[in-house]
Design a protein around this motif. Structure first.
Motif, short mmCIF file in Angstrom:
data_model
loop_
_atom_site.label_atom_id
_atom_site.label_comp_id
_atom_site.label_asym_id
_atom_site.label_seq_id
_atom_site.Cartn_x
_atom_site.Cartn_y
_atom_site.Cartn_z
N SER A 181 0.83 -1.21 0.00
CA SER A 181 0.00 0.00 0.00
C SER A 181 0.86 1.26 0.00
O SER A 181 0.41 2.33 -0.42
CB SER A 181 -0.94 0.00 1.21
OG SER A 181 -0.18 -0.02 2.40
N THR A 227 3.35 1.87 -1.87
CA THR A 227 3.73 2.28 -3.23
C THR A 227 2.75 3.28 -3.81
O THR A 227 3.12 4.07 -4.67
CB THR A 227 3.83 1.05 -4.17
OG1 THR A 227 2.58 0.39 -4.19
CG2 THR A 227 4.93 0.11 -3.71
N ALA A 228 1.52 3.28 -3.34
CA ALA A 228 0.54 4.26 -3.81
C ALA A 228 0.89 5.67 -3.34
O ALA A 228 0.48 6.66 -3.95
CB ALA A 228 -0.86 3.88 -3.34
N LEU A 229 1.66 5.76 -2.27
CA LEU A 229 2.02 7.07 -1.72
C LEU A 229 3.32 7.63 -2.29
O LEU A 229 3.66 8.77 -2.03
CB LEU A 229 2.14 6.97 -0.19
CG LEU A 229 0.85 6.64 0.54
CD1 LEU A 229 1.13 6.40 2.01
CD2 LEU A 229 -0.15 7.77 0.36
#
Length: 177
Positions: free
Chosen positions: A60, A62-64
């Motif tokens: 998760s 990597t979305a940031l």
């Protein structure tokens, strides 16, 4: 700001942090680039919070990554505004945002023999050196080009002394109940 395009001119590569000491380092690097007739390459290195291994462990995160990179760009632009009054340094070169630990990122960027790498010398306190790794020491040990280590700004020591003095005085000025 994030593409690396090697040129043929001499470069002064400088680590940017956005701090008071970082402003002194960036200013000194600009003066050195002007004196040498070299390009100025301000570099801000960033890592995900908790480092890259933690980011790889949690998909998760990597979305940031785009948001963290945007924040790093804003910090670089803010540092340039603080020293030069805008993003134009008045010198040839380009500003970079590089993902990675600051020391290795700066050494990778300053990869030519005719480069000069400008870094802050870091704090001189024994506890600070023991607890936090020094980017300047890493660059001095690993760079293949000359490294200019800029000492901390004398304003930092004066500001710390004023804060300590004010805290001591304010603590004594309050009546005890």
């Amino acid at each position: 700001m994030s593409e690396y395009r090697p040129g043929s001119a001499a470069r002064v590569v400088v680590g940017v942090s956005g701090s008071l000491d970082g402003a002194a380092v960036l200013s000194r690097a600009a003066a050195e680039a002007g004196r040498r007739g070299a390009e100025l390459w301000p570099v801000l290195a960033w890592e995900p919070p908790e480092g890259d291994p933690a980011a790889r462990r949690f998909p998760s995160a990597t979305a940031l990554v785009p948001e963290w990179e945007r924040l790093a760009r804003e910090r670089l632009v803010g540092a340039l505004h603080g020293v030069f009054g805008g993003t134009d340094t008045g010198l040839p070169g380009q500003a970079l945002v590089v993902r990675g630990a600051p020391g290795p990122a700066l050494v990778r960027t300053a990869d030519r023999e005719d480069d000069v790498l400008v870094v802050g010398a870091g704090r001189r306190g024994r506890w600070h050196r023991a607890l936090w790794p020094s980017v300047g020491r890493y660059c001095l040990a690993h760079a293949m080009c000359p490294v200019l280590a800029v000492p901390p700004s004398p304003l930092r020591a004066e500001l710390a002394a004023v804060r300590r003095r004010n805290a001591w005085t304010l603590g004594r000025a309050w009546p005890r109940v």
